[in-house]
Design an enzyme around this catalytic site. Structure first.
Site, PDB file in Angstrom:
ATOM      1  CD  GLN A  84     -43.787 -87.535  -8.660  1.00 26.39           C
ATOM      2  OE1 GLN A  84     -42.876 -87.307  -8.783  1.00 26.39           O
ATOM      3  NE2 GLN A  84     -44.840 -87.402  -9.697  1.00 26.39           N
ATOM      4  CE1 TYR A 116     -30.934 -86.285  -6.578  1.00 26.63           C
ATOM      5  CE2 TYR A 116     -30.878 -88.623  -7.542  1.00 26.63           C
ATOM      6  CZ  TYR A 116     -30.385 -87.226  -7.629  1.00 26.63           C
ATOM      7  OH  TYR A 116     -29.791 -86.619  -8.719  1.00 26.63           O
ATOM      8  N   PRO A 126     -33.665 -85.369 -19.152  1.00 24.77           N
ATOM      9  CG  PRO A 126     -33.878 -87.656 -19.912  1.00 24.77           C
ATOM     10  CD  PRO A 126     -33.420 -86.613 -18.699  1.00 24.77           C
ATOM     11  CB  ALA A 183     -37.012 -79.790 -19.450  1.00 26.61           C
ATOM     12  CE  LYS A 223     -46.894 -85.146 -16.955  1.00 26.55           C
ATOM     13  NZ  LYS A 223     -46.308 -86.253 -16.371  1.00 26.55           N
TER      14      LYS A 223
HETATM   15  P1  NDP Z   1     -36.915 -86.164 -17.005  1.00 25.50           P
HETATM   16  O1  NDP Z   1     -36.510 -84.778 -17.489  1.00 25.50           O
HETATM   17  O2  NDP Z   1     -37.256 -87.376 -17.868  1.00 25.50           O
HETATM   18  O3  NDP Z   1     -38.149 -86.157 -15.916  1.00 25.50           O
HETATM   19  C1  NDP Z   1     -39.061 -87.190 -15.412  1.00 25.50           C
HETATM   20  C2  NDP Z   1     -40.467 -87.070 -15.468  1.00 25.50           C
HETATM   21  O4  NDP Z   1     -40.944 -86.536 -16.239  1.00 25.50           O
HETATM   22  C3  NDP Z   1     -41.202 -88.195 -14.747  1.00 25.50           C
HETATM   23  O5  NDP Z   1     -40.773 -88.391 -13.457  1.00 25.50           O
HETATM   24  C4  NDP Z   1     -42.411 -88.025 -14.875  1.00 25.50           C
HETATM   25  O6  NDP Z   1     -42.854 -87.096 -14.037  1.00 25.50           O
HETATM   26  C5  NDP Z   1     -42.407 -87.137 -16.398  1.00 25.50           C
HETATM   27  N1  NDP Z   1     -42.275 -88.219 -17.518  1.00 25.50           N
HETATM   28  C6  NDP Z   1     -41.367 -89.031 -18.109  1.00 25.50           C
HETATM   29  N2  NDP Z   1     -41.722 -89.658 -18.845  1.00 25.50           N
HETATM   30  C7  NDP Z   1     -43.062 -89.306 -19.300  1.00 25.50           C
HETATM   31  C8  NDP Z   1     -43.895 -89.705 -20.261  1.00 25.50           C
HETATM   32  N3  NDP Z   1     -43.646 -90.541 -21.271  1.00 25.50           N
HETATM   33  N4  NDP Z   1     -44.951 -89.106 -20.439  1.00 25.50           N
HETATM   34  C9  NDP Z   1     -45.430 -88.248 -19.299  1.00 25.50           C
HETATM   35  N5  NDP Z   1     -44.525 -87.816 -18.461  1.00 25.50           N
HETATM   36  C10 NDP Z   1     -43.543 -88.207 -18.310  1.00 25.50           C
HETATM   37  O7  NDP Z   1     -35.688 -86.737 -15.965  1.00 25.50           O
HETATM   38  P2  NDP Z   1     -35.580 -86.491 -14.431  1.00 25.50           P
HETATM   39  O8  NDP Z   1     -35.612 -85.127 -14.235  1.00 25.50           O
HETATM   40  O9  NDP Z   1     -36.211 -87.310 -13.434  1.00 25.50           O
HETATM   41  O10 NDP Z   1     -33.936 -86.668 -14.368  1.00 25.50           O
HETATM   42  C11 NDP Z   1     -33.565 -88.280 -14.559  1.00 25.50           C
HETATM   43  C12 NDP Z   1     -32.661 -88.460 -13.628  1.00 25.50           C
HETATM   44  O11 NDP Z   1     -31.402 -87.816 -13.731  1.00 25.50           O
HETATM   45  C13 NDP Z   1     -32.894 -88.305 -11.896  1.00 25.50           C
HETATM   46  O12 NDP Z   1     -33.875 -89.137 -11.608  1.00 25.50           O
HETATM   47  C14 NDP Z   1     -31.763 -88.323 -11.263  1.00 25.50           C
HETATM   48  O13 NDP Z   1     -31.226 -89.579 -10.885  1.00 25.50           O
HETATM   49  C15 NDP Z   1     -31.018 -87.456 -12.360  1.00 25.50           C
HETATM   50  N6  NDP Z   1     -30.811 -85.909 -11.938  1.00 25.50           N
HETATM   51  C16 NDP Z   1     -29.464 -85.569 -11.507  1.00 25.50           C
HETATM   52  C17 NDP Z   1     -29.294 -84.460 -11.272  1.00 25.50           C
HETATM   53  C18 NDP Z   1     -27.844 -83.925 -10.965  1.00 25.50           C
HETATM   54  O14 NDP Z   1     -27.893 -82.738 -10.608  1.00 25.50           O
HETATM   55  N7  NDP Z   1     -26.972 -84.753 -10.947  1.00 25.50           N
HETATM   56  C19 NDP Z   1     -30.542 -83.243 -11.089  1.00 25.50           C
HETATM   57  C20 NDP Z   1     -31.835 -84.090 -11.539  1.00 25.50           C
HETATM   58  C21 NDP Z   1     -31.809 -85.153 -11.903  1.00 25.50           C
HETATM   59  P3  NDP Z   1     -44.420 -87.059 -13.371  1.00 25.50           P
HETATM   60  O15 NDP Z   1     -45.193 -88.233 -13.842  1.00 25.50           O
HETATM   61  O16 NDP Z   1     -44.506 -86.875 -12.064  1.00 25.50           O
HETATM   62  O17 NDP Z   1     -45.089 -85.911 -14.237  1.00 25.50           O
END
Ligand code: NDP
Length: 324
Positions: A27, A54, A212, A214, A221
């Site tokens: 993205q 990743y 954090p 989900a 959203k």
């Molecule tokens: P989140 O659960 O916070 O999801 C992030 C996504 O939510 C964004 O990319 C965006 O997606 C949307 N978002 C975030 N903030 C907002 C907002 N204010 N308003 C609207 N939409 C929002 O975190 P991740 O799932 O990305 O996890 C965080 C990090 O944890 C990852 O980047 C990775 O480094 C790590 N991770 C580790 C794992 C493991 O197995 N150890 C597995 C998964 C993640 P969009 O705009 O596309 O809708």
């Protein structure tokens, strides 16, 4: 920014950090990644999370490129990688898992992609049933003694296996894991709050928690469908959409039940949900994901909201979740 110790280590990491998972190289392209990392760093974020798997290594390449371009001082930020899944789409037997062979190869490749001489944190991304725990602990210990890794940890390992890694390390005079990277959010609590209960006191484990929000569900959203430009709207993320939304609406029901509590506190759902994670003292850092700078700007405000979460609010949240 608030800085928290990574468990019982002396490393101080920002309570809010930033990760690359399904965004970097998919993205988010180079210029957006540069803006996001610069914004995070300028707001005190000092930990950037990544993994070999990743986008098959491209997320690490992009992060390394941008950090080098921004000329961030190496002693002012931390960067991680994770090993297990491999960095190629169809890995050969030696290109994945937690064998000494793959742990070493993956570390060297991550160093190259991230353009650094050492990883601050290196995680075993999942348990590997085909490798003795001693072999993996020994490989991590060696990398630390070689100066290629500073702290090693696990991600989504059962508590029992983490305890075994500590026992094996103690019995063999090896360096034990310092942190675990589990999923933790309002919809996913069991492991961090109960299963890992004994690990914090007994072994001084810190946690760098993931998803954090989900994957965005907790922003609200997805309450009225899947927006086309969202994570779950990306064709390549159909597996994630199914994993999160194919539950007869149970998760969205919980999100809707929390909305009035956030509204009463005067907080948007994203800030509310992140502040709730930050409230847990066993959380060393909340790894944020954001595909846009506006999201990151909003999410970085979460620390200011933590003080609103008193006992009465926490009880109200638990009650709403139990009833939904
Ligand atoms: P989140 O659960 O916070 O999801 C992030 C996504 O939510 C964004 O990319 C965006 O997606 C949307 N978002 C975030 N903030 C907002 C907002 N204010 N308003 C609207 N939409 C929002 O975190 P991740 O799932 O990305 O996890 C965080 C990090 O944890 C990852 O980047 C990775 O480094 C790590 N991770 C580790 C794992 C493991 O197995 N150890 C597995 C998964 C993640 P969009 O705009 O596309 O809708």
């Amino acid at each position: 920014m608030e800085y928290r110790r990574l468990g019982s280590t002396g490393l101080k990491i920002s309570a809010l950090s930033y990760g690359a998972w399904v965004t970097f190289g998919r993205q988010v392209g180079r210029s957006e990644a540069r803006d996001l990392i610069a914004l995070a760093y300028d707001n005190g974020v000092n930990f950037f999370d990544n993994a070999e798997t990743y986008n098959a290594g491209d997320a690490e390449r992009l992060m390394g490129d941008v950090i080098a371009d921004l000329r961030l001082p190496r002693d002012a930020y931390c960067v991680s990688s994770k090993v297990y899944f491999g960095a190629v789409t169809d890995p050969k037997p030696t290109q994945r898992g937690l064998s000494r062979k793959h742990v070493f190869d993956a570390c060297h490749q991550a160093l190259e992609r991230l353009r650094v001489d050492y990883l601050d944190m290196y995680f075993c991304h999942r348990p590997d049933p085909d490798t003795p725990v001693l072999e993996t602990v020994w490989a991590m210990d060696t990398l630390i003694r070689q100066g290629k890794v500073l702290y090693w940890g696990t991600s989504e390992w059962p508590a029992e296996l983490i305890a075994e890694a500590h026992r094996v390390a103690r019995d063999n005079h090896l360096i034990a894991p310092s942190m675990e990277q589990p999923q933790y959010n309002l919809l996913h609590r069991e492991r961090v709050e109960r299963e890992y209960g004994s690990l914090y006191e007994q072994y001084g484990m810190g946690t760098t928690i993931w998803s954090p929000l989900a994957s965005g569900l907790l922003t609200g959203k997805y309450n009225d469908g899947v927006p086309g430009d969202s994570r779950l709207g990306q064709p390549g993320n159909a597996w994630l959409r199914d994993a999160l939304l194919e539950d007869d609406g149970a998760k969205l029901k919980a999100v809707r039940a929390l909305a009035p509590i956030a509204a009463d506190l005067g907080l948007p759902m994203a800030r509310f949900s992140l502040a709730w994670c930050l409230k847990n003292p066993h959380v060393s850092t909340v790894i944020l994901g954001a595909s846009k700078t506006a999201q990151l700007e909003e999410n970085l405000k979460a620390l200011d909201a933590v003080a609103l979460f008193d006992d009465a609010v926490m009880r109200r949240i638990d009650k709403a979740l139990t009833a939904s």
